[in-house]
Each structure stands twice: as structure tokens, then as C-alpha cells.
Design a protein around this motif. Structure first.
Motif, PDB file in Angstrom:
ATOM      1  N   VAL A 281      67.410  74.819  37.242  1.00  0.00           N
ATOM      2  CA  VAL A 281      66.334  75.142  38.139  1.00  0.00           C
ATOM      3  C   VAL A 281      66.438  75.314  39.567  1.00  0.00           C
ATOM      4  N   GLY A 282      66.553  76.272  40.288  1.00  0.00           N
ATOM      5  CA  GLY A 282      66.926  76.193  41.774  1.00  0.00           C
ATOM      6  C   GLY A 282      65.634  75.841  42.409  1.00  0.00           C
ATOM      7  N   ASP A 310      57.949  72.364  34.366  1.00  0.00           N
ATOM      8  CA  ASP A 310      58.442  71.777  33.397  1.00  0.00           C
ATOM      9  C   ASP A 310      59.962  71.760  33.426  1.00  0.00           C
ATOM     10  N   VAL A 311      60.714  70.907  34.047  1.00  0.00           N
ATOM     11  CA  VAL A 311      62.230  70.752  33.975  1.00  0.00           C
ATOM     12  C   VAL A 311      62.786  69.998  33.349  1.00  0.00           C
ATOM     13  N   ALA A 312      61.953  69.181  32.130  1.00  0.00           N
ATOM     14  CA  ALA A 312      62.363  68.355  31.218  1.00  0.00           C
ATOM     15  C   ALA A 312      63.731  68.920  30.603  1.00  0.00           C
ATOM     16  N   GLY A 313      64.681  68.026  30.560  1.00  0.00           N
ATOM     17  CA  GLY A 313      65.957  68.251  30.037  1.00  0.00           C
ATOM     18  C   GLY A 313      66.793  69.482  30.792  1.00  0.00           C
ATOM     19  N   LYS A 314      66.517  69.769  32.061  1.00  0.00           N
ATOM     20  CA  LYS A 314      67.173  70.723  32.793  1.00  0.00           C
ATOM     21  C   LYS A 314      68.030  69.986  33.835  1.00  0.00           C
ATOM     22  N   PHE A 315      68.750  70.640  34.690  1.00  0.00           N
ATOM     23  CA  PHE A 315      69.520  70.316  35.776  1.00  0.00           C
ATOM     24  C   PHE A 315      68.577  71.062  36.972  1.00  0.00           C
ATOM     25  N   VAL A 316      68.227  70.312  38.022  1.00  0.00           N
ATOM     26  CA  VAL A 316      67.677  70.649  39.208  1.00  0.00           C
ATOM     27  C   VAL A 316      68.338  70.834  40.242  1.00  0.00           C
ATOM     28  N   GLU A 317      68.792  71.933  40.978  1.00  0.00           N
ATOM     29  CA  GLU A 317      69.559  72.300  42.134  1.00  0.00           C
ATOM     30  C   GLU A 317      68.869  72.738  43.382  1.00  0.00           C
ATOM     31  N   PHE A 318      69.154  71.996  44.520  1.00  0.00           N
ATOM     32  CA  PHE A 318      68.330  72.173  45.739  1.00  0.00           C
ATOM     33  C   PHE A 318      69.205  73.421  46.693  1.00  0.00           C
ATOM     34  N   PHE A 319      68.465  74.454  47.124  1.00  0.00           N
ATOM     35  CA  PHE A 319      68.926  75.070  48.201  1.00  0.00           C
ATOM     36  C   PHE A 319      67.891  75.756  49.031  1.00  0.00           C
ATOM     37  N   VAL A 328      71.476  62.855  54.398  1.00  0.00           N
ATOM     38  CA  VAL A 328      71.824  62.396  52.915  1.00  0.00           C
ATOM     39  C   VAL A 328      70.954  61.242  52.526  1.00  0.00           C
ATOM     40  N   ALA A 329      70.499  60.709  53.369  1.00  0.00           N
ATOM     41  CA  ALA A 329      69.403  59.342  52.979  1.00  0.00           C
ATOM     42  C   ALA A 329      68.342  60.096  52.322  1.00  0.00           C
ATOM     43  N   ASP A 330      67.586  61.131  52.946  1.00  0.00           N
ATOM     44  CA  ASP A 330      66.471  61.892  52.276  1.00  0.00           C
ATOM     45  C   ASP A 330      66.926  62.523  51.173  1.00  0.00           C
ATOM     46  N   ARG A 331      68.016  63.065  50.829  1.00  0.00           N
ATOM     47  CA  ARG A 331      68.451  63.803  49.666  1.00  0.00           C
ATOM     48  C   ARG A 331      68.841  62.818  48.529  1.00  0.00           C
ATOM     49  N   ALA A 343      63.868  65.865  34.597  1.00  0.00           N
ATOM     50  CA  ALA A 343      65.041  66.636  34.644  1.00  0.00           C
ATOM     51  C   ALA A 343      66.213  65.513  34.499  1.00  0.00           C
ATOM     52  N   ILE A 344      67.123  66.206  34.032  1.00  0.00           N
ATOM     53  CA  ILE A 344      68.406  65.249  33.884  1.00  0.00           C
ATOM     54  C   ILE A 344      69.101  64.841  35.092  1.00  0.00           C
ATOM     55  N   LEU A 345      69.296  65.716  36.115  1.00  0.00           N
ATOM     56  CA  LEU A 345      69.498  65.378  37.400  1.00  0.00           C
ATOM     57  C   LEU A 345      68.899  66.474  38.494  1.00  0.00           C
ATOM     58  N   SER A 346      69.090  66.010  39.632  1.00  0.00           N
ATOM     59  CA  SER A 346      68.980  66.846  40.917  1.00  0.00           C
ATOM     60  C   SER A 346      69.961  66.881  41.762  1.00  0.00           C
ATOM     61  N   PHE A 347      70.512  67.957  42.050  1.00  0.00           N
ATOM     62  CA  PHE A 347      71.802  67.983  42.605  1.00  0.00           C
ATOM     63  C   PHE A 347      71.790  68.711  44.133  1.00  0.00           C
ATOM     64  N   PHE A 348      72.503  67.983  44.944  1.00  0.00           N
ATOM     65  CA  PHE A 348      72.647  68.553  46.141  1.00  0.00           C
ATOM     66  C   PHE A 348      74.003  68.807  46.546  1.00  0.00           C
ATOM     67  N   PRO A 349      74.371  70.068  46.491  1.00  0.00           N
ATOM     68  CA  PRO A 349      76.160  70.171  46.486  1.00  0.00           C
ATOM     69  C   PRO A 349      76.300  69.822  48.166  1.00  0.00           C
ATOM     70  N   VAL A 350      77.675  69.212  48.155  1.00  0.00           N
ATOM     71  CA  VAL A 350      78.361  68.785  49.393  1.00  0.00           C
ATOM     72  C   VAL A 350      78.302  69.893  50.288  1.00  0.00           C
ATOM     73  N   ASP A 351      78.061  69.477  51.623  1.00  0.00           N
ATOM     74  CA  ASP A 351      78.022  70.390  52.648  1.00  0.00           C
ATOM     75  C   ASP A 351      78.427  69.639  53.982  1.00  0.00           C
ATOM     76  N   ASN A 352      78.339  70.140  55.281  1.00  0.00           N
ATOM     77  CA  ASN A 352      78.375  69.472  56.279  1.00  0.00           C
ATOM     78  C   ASN A 352      77.755  68.223  56.570  1.00  0.00           C
ATOM     79  N   VAL A 353      76.484  68.355  56.187  1.00  0.00           N
ATOM     80  CA  VAL A 353      75.678  67.119  56.463  1.00  0.00           C
ATOM     81  C   VAL A 353      76.394  65.784  55.688  1.00  0.00           C
ATOM     82  N   THR A 354      76.706  66.402  54.497  1.00  0.00           N
ATOM     83  CA  THR A 354      77.357  65.183  53.446  1.00  0.00           C
ATOM     84  C   THR A 354      78.650  64.589  54.016  1.00  0.00           C
TER      85      THR A 354
END
Length: 926
Positions: A281-282, A310-319, A328-331, A343-354
Motif C-alpha cells: 500500500v503506497g 485494511d492493510v492487514a498482512g500488507k507492506f506499507v510504503e511512504f511517498f 528520521v526520528a519522525d519516520r 501491516a507487516i511493516l511501514s517502509f521509508f526508503p533511504v533518501d538524503n534525509v536518511t
């Protein structure tokens, strides 16, 4: 290029670990074809490492020790039994709050002039004494006093400091911390010695000693690599952990989530996790955050949106444009909460803030350059400034950050959000509602009752909504300096305005690591928190897992006398009824500054907009708006005080350990020398029938129902983690071993003893068994008709050779991942659970221990089928058992109905046929 970033991590792992056996080429190709294969195929995943905390880590390591013994007894080589995957175990869940509010002192007036009146001092505090000098450096202007902070935050009070605020050098810790540490090491010596033995004899195991920090915080600040570099071979960091907060690391761009101890043990032995190729889920974040909304408000708002999606059992990815506005503390705060919305997890891909954060966290220039170059080379780096297209997602959920206002959650479930400006009316509605997920059913004529109580020589008045527990704790917030600093700045303004916290309120501050104490101290706010009673009690999970010292007897009696709905307010993630204390019926999750605010108010039955928190100096009414810190104040302190030296000092502390741990003696033998008299560590019976070949699954014949449960039965209901009730079966066992109630410790601390944990299974006082009709850890033993403790009934059934099953409703196994919630029922003799639906991780744990998870067909349940639970049930498992096969269930009344065998893949069926993953893995060494 169109794959979600989280799926790219799964794909890289499958390519790198493809061996044609555990990971096949078809698995990698299925992941690459994610767009059409999502949710239709199972794929393996090999995490780079495993993180354990001691509550769930000790049974895992005890199982390894027992497995060594079993392999030796079956003719194998026990030395070969080692984790194949790097494993870090953090001893963080053994802390209990035995002492609080015991080291607050008055400081000299550093500024001169007329000094403001000082707040009341607790009679438990020691006599005033001169502040200790700062040690180990020169140039300090006299004694270092936490009340003499530099910059714009002069203090009027002082607490024995953690750090010299002038030079950030360590000085003696507060008396409260030292006393709690001494108690922790005293009551947990056996467990700690076992952990130290484990670190000596098992390869690939490291132990993070007590008083270092919580498992998820240590994972975030110290153990995370982002990119693994093993002999110049690079691959992405990824992790699974036996703590539901493992998901926090997704805020760093590290794929990770919580699993059960049984699954973690399999990964430790080199087996991949198997999961359905998940939908992703984006979550698109847009807009700008309100200055009055904290990261916790953002978390709870996103939680609500994703629950509705209804994100049960799904990945969540933020954009989206809003992501780059989040630190990063907020994320990590947002990612940490994902188990609460399923959700199984909520993912923030590595970027310049990271990358900027990693620089402050101590990554050197060369490592940062390699990390950035590698992630860009394998397309795992997100650049919001480029014009590259966004990945394709299964669905997109949009959240406007501009629309978020402050909320709390409660009074019984984290998903029940209440706007702060509606808190008073919502609590009143809860008093009126029937008993249930929110209501307390208090008669209208009783809702305004006031109970006077004498405490420490003064009279106080308790009423419905009175706050008796206020805890700023570790679960969600310590990774985010802004929310902790907000609490400190609010405390500072409150003290300066003359506000106090009533002395009977059980206040505590339990940071996730020394880094948090470091920035609270160096920013000058720690003494103000201490003045209000929020004193550092130690490092580790405490109030959130039920490790709260009892309330004062006078307060407990007053609550019971008036049948009051007393409240706890905490900055954590778990607020199930009865979790904090058996007499505290309403528990609210709130951001740290709101925890402090409600503690000052002394009640949740308040409208902050129209009612004052209290009366300050000169009789002036002080409102929340008068002391709420601005976003600019927070940013100024965060930028000036939260610096890279904090991470450096924390890493040094972790690597050096502590004196008590370093001096602790432990055996070094290949096999653990079990002490038959021990009440902490016992060799469990999971391997008693270990043979080279697995026997086919046996039919369940004429089974009685041990428990008939409803919806939303949590792992807390199944396997409590808090204190051991004096009337419980576990207490009777410990008493028979010569222990006094003071020595019982907690269920979490005794997870290495199967005799205690089996007796503690279904021992929660809030367990509602339909056979009994009221909350109680009781059931009926049908052959005799007796009403007994659940353990006593199960013990009788086993002596009689009668198998047992459990009937349940929707969402069985909700809550924190907890392996004893599966192991306990297994040792009680439970062969199968028949439920309407399951929490995903718990379903896997049942299979991993050898219990069959069976699901009623859609639209069916015990009520529609006319089941009373008093029947006997027979279930046949065919030799050619298949995933999601329909099985027939026959009852002693002649009724026949069908259920679905909730095995999702052939690996789960293999594990079940082997009697669970432990026996399956052990057979590999024979």
C-alpha cells in the motif's frame, strides 16, 4: 524500476540467497513479477540478522540450550547447534519500577535575586546535599549542577545529573536509577548468568547487557547497518525481531518486522521466513504539519487512515512531498506503530534525509559514501528531487499532514482515537456506555461521586477520570527528540508557573536509552521533569508491559471503595484494560507532553480549551496554551542539543557494558548445567519425543473445549507479561518452591521456566470465558463439573488422556508477538484452535509449535452452528494435508460442520507434521 522499494529488498535477498533448495530461482522470478503475482504465491526471505529482547529472547536461548541437550541425547553433535544468522539479544524487559521520586533536591539559586517558591518535596526524598562535582575534565565553573544549564534555560531546581551540562561528561547517576538497577540485577541473577553463558558458548550471538536501552531503540541507534559490509561484500541490512517494535527500523530504510520467538529461532538456524508475496500500500503524504501536532498525532492519524484502508498482512510504503518534511526520528516513530494497524511493516526508503541522519549518528565519511553509492547502484535510494516515476502500488492511501490535530487513544484500545478537545465529553460518554470496548456502564447517580482520601498527611479527592498513573515510557517516543523535548519544555514552563503534580500519582520517566537522558539533561529540561515527579527510573520496558509498582494502598482502597474509573496516561503503544494495574480501568495513549499535562491536571475529565490545568503562583489560573512549547522552541533545542556526541557516547556505553555485568560469573560448558532447583531456568519438554523421523499427524478424537472465548482475544489474555497474582496457579507453584510473593518477579522475567509459563497461560484476570460468564482466569472441567483455574483443568484433562481445543471469535491472538501465547497452550494439551479469524503472527506461532489453526467458514461461528462448547469434538487430519484444506469436525451430539485448515503453504504443513519448527530444525542435526 516500477517495483516498490520494499519489494526490491525482497528481490535482492532472493537473488543473493538462491541455492535451489530453500530459495529457488522461481522464487526470485515470482518477486520480480510482483505486479501479477502479489498475494498469489509464497516467497522465502532471508533476513540479514535477528534481534531478540530478553522476555522473548530467553525462551529462544533456553530452547537452543535444550536443543543441544536433545541432539546430544539422540546421538548428534551439540556443538553444531548454533545460530547461523547474526543474533543480538538486548536485556531490556527485566526493569521494574521499585523506586521513584527519590532523588530530587533543591539547588542553590544560580541567578540571584528573589527566588520563586519551590514545589512540594516528597517526604521520601533524602536530605538536601551539595551537588556532586563534575569529574574527569577541567575548565568547569565549579560544581556541575543540572539546575545550571547554559543558554536560554536557567533552572530553579536541580536533580543529581546524568551528564555535566557544560561539557557533556558523565557524573553519578540519580539514586532512583541506581536503586532500580540494584534490584534488577538481584532478582534476575539466574537469567543474566544464563545470558552470559549463551554469549560465551554460542557462535553468532551477542548480548547487550541491562541498563543499556530497549531492544528496538538499541536496534535503531546501534545495531542498524543500513548496508552490510562483510569482507567487502555489500548487501542491504534487514532484520526480524521478537519485539513488535522491530518495525521502527523501517524509518531508516531497513526492512524489518516482528516475528514470534519460534519463527526467530528458525531464522537463527538459517531457515528463510516464508510469507505470501505481499501487496504494498503506497501511503502518499502531502501538506505541512500543524505547529501543535506532534509526531504522535501524525502516527495516530496515519494509524486511523491505514486501519480504514485494511492493510492487514500488507507492506506499507511512504511517498509524496510530505515525506521529505519528516525527520528520521519522525519516520521511525511512524514506522514503529505499524503493528497496531495490522501491516507487516511501514517502509521509508533511504533518501538524503536518511544520509544526513546517519552522518549525525556517527557514520564516517567513507562508510556514508559506500552506502550511498551501493544503494543507488541497486536502485534502493530514493531521490525526491529527480523526475523519476513513482513505483506502482497495490493501492494508494492519501494523508494530508495539514489536517492532523492532537489526539489520544483509549480508554481500552489503541485504535479508538479521541481528539484532545473532545476528551471530556468522550470520557463522559464512556461512563454512560454499556461495558465493552469503550464503555464502563456507571450509573448516572454515581458518575459525580467523590471519594476523599488521606495521603502523606493531606486530603485529596478522587473521582471518575482521576489520573493515578502517568508514564513517559520507551515504546514509541524516545527515537524522536521533539516529542520528549516537548514534554521537558512543557514541564519547565509548568514549574516556572508554579504548577505541581499530586504526590499520589505514579509518575515515571523510562527512556529507551541513555541518549534520551543525555539530550534531556543537556537541554536543561530534566530537572523540571524530575520536579514534577517524572524522574528517570531506569532503562527498559516498564509500565507498558505491566511492570509498575503497586499504587499506594490508600489510593487503591479509595478507587475500590468508590468503584471509580481511575485512569493511566502513557506515551506507549499498548493500553489493554488491566494491563497497567488491575484497579486502573481506563488507559490512554498520549504524546509525552500530554502525559505531563494530564498528570498536572490530575484528571482526564477536563476541557483544556476552557478549564485551567491548575493554579500557579499568586493564584493565577494556568491553561495548557500558556505552557505548550512552540515548534520553533522545539526545533531550536533539538538543533542545538541533539548532536552526534550523544550517539558516540551511547555506542561507547554499549561496547563497554557495565560493571555489574562485567563482573558477573557464568559457566562455559558446551551444555548448560541445568539447576533442578531453579525457578527461572528449566529445560523445557518440547524435545521429549524427538526422533529422526517425524510421525504423521494424529487425529483429534473426543476433545473437550478448554476455553470458549469471544472476539479480540489478545496475547496478553493468553500469556500475561506482568506481575504474578498471588492467587494464581503460577503463584502456588512458586510458593511450593519456597518463594515469597515479593520474590515472584513477573511472568516476563520467568519465561525461561516452562512450569511457570504454563501455569500463567490464560491467567489474565480480564479473560472472559463464556463458560464462566464474567472476567476471570477460570474454566469448567466437564467430566467432573468443577470450576477450576485454567491450568488445573488442563492438568486434569491431560491426566485423563483427553485432548482439548479452544473455541474463539474474530482476531484471535491480537497484540504483541509472544511465543508463549503458543507454547503455553501447547503444554496445556491444546491440539487445535477453532476461530473466526486470527492475527497473522499468532497463527504462524501456533503452527510453529504444533497446534492446528482452524477457521470457521465465512458466515459461520459457534453461535450460527449452535455450538455450546460443552460438546466433544473430533477432527481428522489426512496424510495428504494441503494448504487451506477443508476438514470435517464431528461433535458428540452428532453435528458435523466444516472448517478451513489455515496452513498457507507446504512449508507450514511440513512444520506442523514435524510437531513444530523446533523439532523440524533439531532433526537437521541428527
Amino acid at each position: 524500476d516500477t517495483l516498490p522499494y520494499s519489494i526490491r529488498v525482497l528481490f535482492e535477498s532472493s537473488v543473493r540467497n538462491c541455492d535451489g533448495f530453500l530459495v529457488k530461482e522461481t522464487d526470485a522470478m515470482n518477486i520480480l513479477d510482483w505486479k501479477t503475482k502479489q498475494n498469489h504465491v509464497e516467497v522465502p526471505f532471508c533476513p540479514a540478522r535477528v534481534v531478540l529482547q530478553d522476555f522473548t529472547g530467553i525462551p529462544a536461548m533456553v530452547d537452543f540450550a535444550a536443543m543441544r541437550e536433545a541432539v546430544r541425547n539422540a546421538g548428534g553433535d551439540p556443538v553444531k547447534v548454533n545460530p547461523a544468522c547474526p543474533t543480538d539479544l538486548t536485556v531490556d524487559h527485566s526493569l521494574q519500577i521499585d523506586f521513584s521520586k527519590c532523588a530530587i533536591q533543591n539547588a542553590p539559586n544560580p541567578g540571584g535575586g528573589e527566588q520563586k517558591p519551590l514545589a512540594r518535596l516528597s517526604p521520601l526524598k533524602p536530605p538536601l546535599r551539595k551537588p556532586p562535582p563534575c569529574r574527569g575534565h577541567s575548565g568547569c565553573r565549579g560544581p556541575c549542577e543540572a539546575g545550571r544549564s547554559p543558554g536560554p534555560f536557567p533552572a530553579q531546581i536541580e536533580n543529581t545529573p546524568i551528564l555535566c551540562p557544560f561539557h557533556l561528561q558523565p557524573v553519578p547517576e540519580p539514586e532512583t536509577v541506581l536503586k532500580n538497577q540494584e534490584m534488577e540485577f538481584g532478582r534476575n541473577r539466574e537469567r543474566l548468568q544464563f545470558f552470559k553463558w549463551s554469549s560465551k558458548v554460542f557462535e553468532n550471538v551477542s548480548i547487550i547487557p541491562p541498563e543499556t536501552g530497549t531492544a528496538h531503540q538499541v536496534n535503531l541507534e546501534y545495531l542498524s547497518r543500513v548496508v552490510f559490509d562483510v569482507k567487502d561484500f555489500l548487501h542491504p541490512d534487514s532484520v526480524v525481531g521478537t519485539d513488535s517494535h522491530t518495525t521502527m527500523v523501517n524509518g531508516l530504510g531497513i526492512l524489518g518486522w516482528g516475528v514470534g520467538g519460534i519463527e526467530a529461532e528458525a531464522v537463527m538456524l538459517g531457515m528463510p521466513l516464508t510469507l505470501p508475496l505481499p501487496q504494498v500500500v503506497g501511503c502518499e503524504l502531502t501538506g505541512t504539519v500543524s505547529p501543535f501536532a506532534t509526531s504522535i498525532d501524525i502516527v495516530l492519524s496515519i494509524t486511523k487512515h491505514l486501519r480504514q484502508a485494511d492493510v492487514a498482512g500488507k507492506f506499507v510504503e511512504f511517498f509524496g512531498s510530505g515525506v521529505s518534511q519528516l525527520s528520521v526520528a519522525d519516520r521511525t516513530t511512524i514506522a514503529n506503530m505499524c503493528p497496531e494497524y495490522g501491516a507487516i511493516l511501514s517502509f521509508f526508503p533511504v533518501d538524503n534525509v536518511t544520509l544526513k541522519h546517519l552522518k549525525h549518528a556517527g557514520f564516517d565519511k567513507a562508510k556514508l559514501e559506500v552506502t550511498e553509492a551501493y544503494l543507488k547502484a541497486v536502485k534502493l535510494f530514493r531521490n525526491y528531487e529527480s523526475s523519476s516515476r513513482e513505483p506502482e502500488y497495490s493501492q494508494v492511501v492519501q494523508v494530508s499532514l495539514s489536517s492532523i490535530i492532537p489526539y489520544v487513544s483509549g480508554p481500552k484500545r489503541s485504535q479508538d482515537r479521541v481528539a484532545v478537545n473532545n476528551m471530556k465529553s468522550d470520557f463522559q460518554a464512556c461512563l454512560n456506555e454499556k461495558s465493552g470496548v469503550k464503555g464502563f456502564q456507571i450509573a448516572a447517580e454515581k458518575q459525580n461521586d467523590i471519594v476523599p482520601v488521606q495521603y502523606e498527611g493531606n486530603e485529596y479527592k478522587l473521582s471518575h477520570g482521576c489520573v493515578v498513573i502517568a508514564a513517559v515510557i520507551s515504546c514509541t517516543n524516545n527515537c524522536n527528540p521533539s516529542v520528549m523535548l516537548a514534554a521537558g519544555l512543557l514541564a519547565k514552563k509548568a514549574v516556572e508557573a508554579g504548577l505541581e503534580v499530586k504526590p499520589y500519582i505514579r509518575t515515571s520517566l523510562s527512556p529507551g536509552s541513555g541518549m534520551v537522558t543525555h539530550y534531556l539533561s543537556s537541554s536543561g529540561v530534566l530537572p523540571y521533569l524530575s520536579k514534577l515527579g517524572f524522574e528517570v527510573v531506569g532503562y527498559g520496558c516498564s509500565t507498558c508491559v505491566g511492570n509498575t509498582a503497586p499504587l499506594p494502598e490508600a489510593i487503591r482502597n479509595a478507587i475500590k471503595q468508590g468503584d471509580l474509573v481511575a485512569c493511566g496516561v502513557l506515551s506507549g503503544t499498548k493500553n489493554f484494560e488491566g494491563r497497567l494495574c488491575d484497579c486502573v480501568r481506563a488507559n490512554y495513549l498520549a504524546s509525552p507532553p500530554l502525559v505531563v499535562a494530564y498528570a498536572i491536571a490530575g484528571t482526564v475529565h477536563i476541557d483544556f480549551d476552557t478549564e485551567p490545568l491548575g493554579t500557579g503562583f499568586n493564584g493565577k489560573s494556568i491553561y495548557l496554551r500558556d505552557i505548550w512549547p512552540t515548534r520553533q522552541e522545539l526545533h531550536t533545542v533539538e538543533e542545538e542539543r541533539v548532536i552526534s556526541s550523544m550517539f558516540k557516547e551511547l555506542k561507547e556505553k554499549m561496547e563497554k557494558g557495565n560493571k555489574r555485568w562485567n563482573l558477573l560469573e557464568a559457566p562455559e560448558s558446551t551444555l548448560f548445567p541445568w539447576d533442578l532447583k531453579s525457578t527461572y531456568i528449566r529445560c523445557p519438554s518440547f524435545f521429549d519425543k524427538l526422533a529422526k523421523e517425524a510421525a504423521p499427524p494424529r487425529a483429534v478424537e473426543n476433545a473437550h473445549v478448554l476455553l470458549f472465548l469471544g472476539d479480540s482475544v489478545t496475547t496478553d489474555h493468553i500469556s500475561p507479561a506482568g506481575s504474578i497474582a498471588r492467587s494464581s496457579a503460577a503463584a502456588k507453584y512458586l510458593t511450593s518452591k519456597g518463594l515469597t510473593p515479593r520474590e515472584f518477579n513477573s511472568y516476563g522475567a520467568r519465561r525461561g521456566n516452562d512450569a511457570v509459563m504454563t501455569r500463567g497461560t490464560f491467567a489474565n484476570i480480564k479473560l472472559l470465558n463464556k463458560f464462566i460468564g464474567k472476567p476471570a482466569p477460570k474454566t469448567i472441567h466437564f467430566p467432573s463439573g468443577q470450576t477450576l483455574d485454567v491450568f488445573e483443568a488442563a492438568e486434569l484433562y491431560q491426566k485423563e488422556g483427553i485432548p482439548v481445543i479452544i473455541l474463539a471469535g474474530k482476531k484471535y491472538g491480537l497484540g504483541s508477538s509472544r511465543d508463549w501465547a503458543a507454547k503455553g497452550p501447547f503444554l496445556l494439551g491444546v491440539k487445535a484452535v477453532l476461530a473466526e479469524s486470527y492475527e497473522k503472527v499468532h497463527r504462524s506461532q501456533l503452527i510453529g509449535i504444533g497446534i492446528a489453526p482452524l477457521q470457521f467458514r465465512p458466515g459461520e461461528n459457534p453461535s450460527t452452528l449452535g455450538l455450546t462448547g460443552r460438546e466433544q469434538f473430533s477432527i481428522l487430519f489426512p496424510p495428504d494435508l494441503l494448504p487451506r484444506m477443508t476438514l470435517d469436525v464431528k461433535t458428540s451430539t452428532g453435528k458435523v460442520f466444516s472448517v478451513i485448515a489455515l496452513f498457507e503453504n507446504s512449508m507450514e504443513i511440513t512444520l506442523y507434521k514435524n510437531g513444530g519448527s523446533l523439532n523440524f530444525v533439531a532433526r537437521r542435526f541428527l
